[in-house]
Design a protein around this motif. Structure first.
Motif: not given
Length: 352
Positions: A279-287, A290-306
């Protein structure tokens, strides 16, 4: 928290507790000045009345923006140190690493949320115009925290310090959602309110609800992770990831509990962490796309460190009890290898 860290913390507890105290005190002093400024402008300490009065907005435009910005940043500093938002986050890894397990759970589950609560309860309603003016700064700091925290997690060798930096990353989602919602509090070029557009209103609602949900979900997920770190530390007396391996075969219950909490932290659909991030990213992507897309990198790296830094290092591979110098049971009795979770540990973790 100061006493929990300073009395019952690790070997560097004095440094960590003093640093924690000074950082939060600096933020609180800035917030106190902002509270006094708001009081003298609005004539009340009542949060609702101050918000309704639209403090400073009856002054000439330039002066109103200057004074409201000073108050905004005073509150911002007070709350940002509590959220431990980037770049005000450096107290958090030291405090978490040196705090006892119970202290880490309180810090992650309660104290970090006080800062985000302040943004939602005080800053946005009291200074909506100023919040909109500075909203991209909030968005940028949130997105940077998501990515920066995740990358730093990958480099950690201390399990507790890794979970601490994951809090920096996950609280970045909260800042991103709040900043995106704040950005919609302004007006369009034609003078109409941005929130009059139903699509913008829905996106802002999703961003701020996602941020609020993330506050709760992060508290229970990271609280569980810190308790699980405490489980293995009580037995191995070390948190160095290089000392472990293959624990999945000898401590299956501990492995299963860590698997659920870890997958929730990385946002696996069906578990608690997914919905808040979605829901955070769904709301942020519409507003702020670019910053929301940048933040998605963090989701990928979260999977890496977990998956790589935690699950593989702790539980997969060959089990070698000699890597750890001294195994004990949770009661302190010497044993040859790790023992699985006992009843009180299971009962503590089941609700989370």
């Amino acid at each position: 928290m100061y006493l929990l860290i300073g009395i019952w913390g690790g070997k560097n507890r004095s440094y960590a507790s003093i640093k924690f105290f000074i950082y939060t005190l600096v933020g609180s002093v800035a917030m106190l000045l902002a509270i006094l400024g708001t009081y003298y402008a609005s004539g009340t300490f009542n949060i609702v009345e101050a918000a309704m009065a639209q403090t400073f907005m009856d002054l000439p435009a330039d002066r109103a923006m200057l004074l409201s910005s000073l108050a905004f940043w005073g509150f911002f500093l007070g709350f940002a140190f509590k959220v431990t938002s980037f770049p005000f986050h450096t107290l958090l890894p030291d405090a978490h690493t040196e705090a006892p397990t119970a202290g880490s759970v309180i810090l992650a589950g309660v104290l970090l949320k006080l800062g985000a609560y302040g943004f939602l309860r005080i800053i946005l309603p009291t200074f909506p115009t100023t919040s909109q003016y500075w909203s991209m700064w909030i968005v940028a700091l949130g997105a940077i925290a998501i990515v920066y925290g995740a990358f730093v997690c990958v480099a950690q060798t201390d399990l507790k310090r890794l979970i601490a930096y994951s809090s920096v990353s996950h609280m970045g989602y909260v800042m991103l959602g709040i900043g995106a919602a704040a950005h919609t509090l302004g007006r369009n070029p034609d003078g109409t309110l941005m929130l009059d557009d139903p699509a913008v209103f829905d996106s802002a609602a999703m961003a701020i609800n996602g941020a609020t949900l993330q506050m709760f979900m992060h508290g229970i997920i990271t609280g569980a992770l810190f308790l699980l770190v405490g489980v293995i530390y009580e037995r191995a007396h070390t948190r160095e990831l290089g000392k472990f391996g293959g624990l999945g075969t000898v401590t299956p219950y501990f492995y299963g509990m860590f698997l659920v909490a870890g997958f929730a932290s990385l946002g696996l659909p069906g578990l608690a962490g997914f919905w808040a991030e979605f829901f955070t990213f769904r709301g942020a992507f519409a507003i702020v796309p670019l910053w929301a897309a940048f933040g998605v990198i963090g989701i990928v790296m979260t999977a890496v460190y977990i998956l790589w830094r935690i699950m593989q290092s702790l539980f997969l591979g060959e089990y070698d009890p000699d890597k750890v110098e001294h195994w004990t049971t949770v009661t302190g009795t010497d044993v040859d290898g790790p023992t699985d979770m006992v009843a009180f540990e299971k009962i503590t973790l089941w609700p989370l």
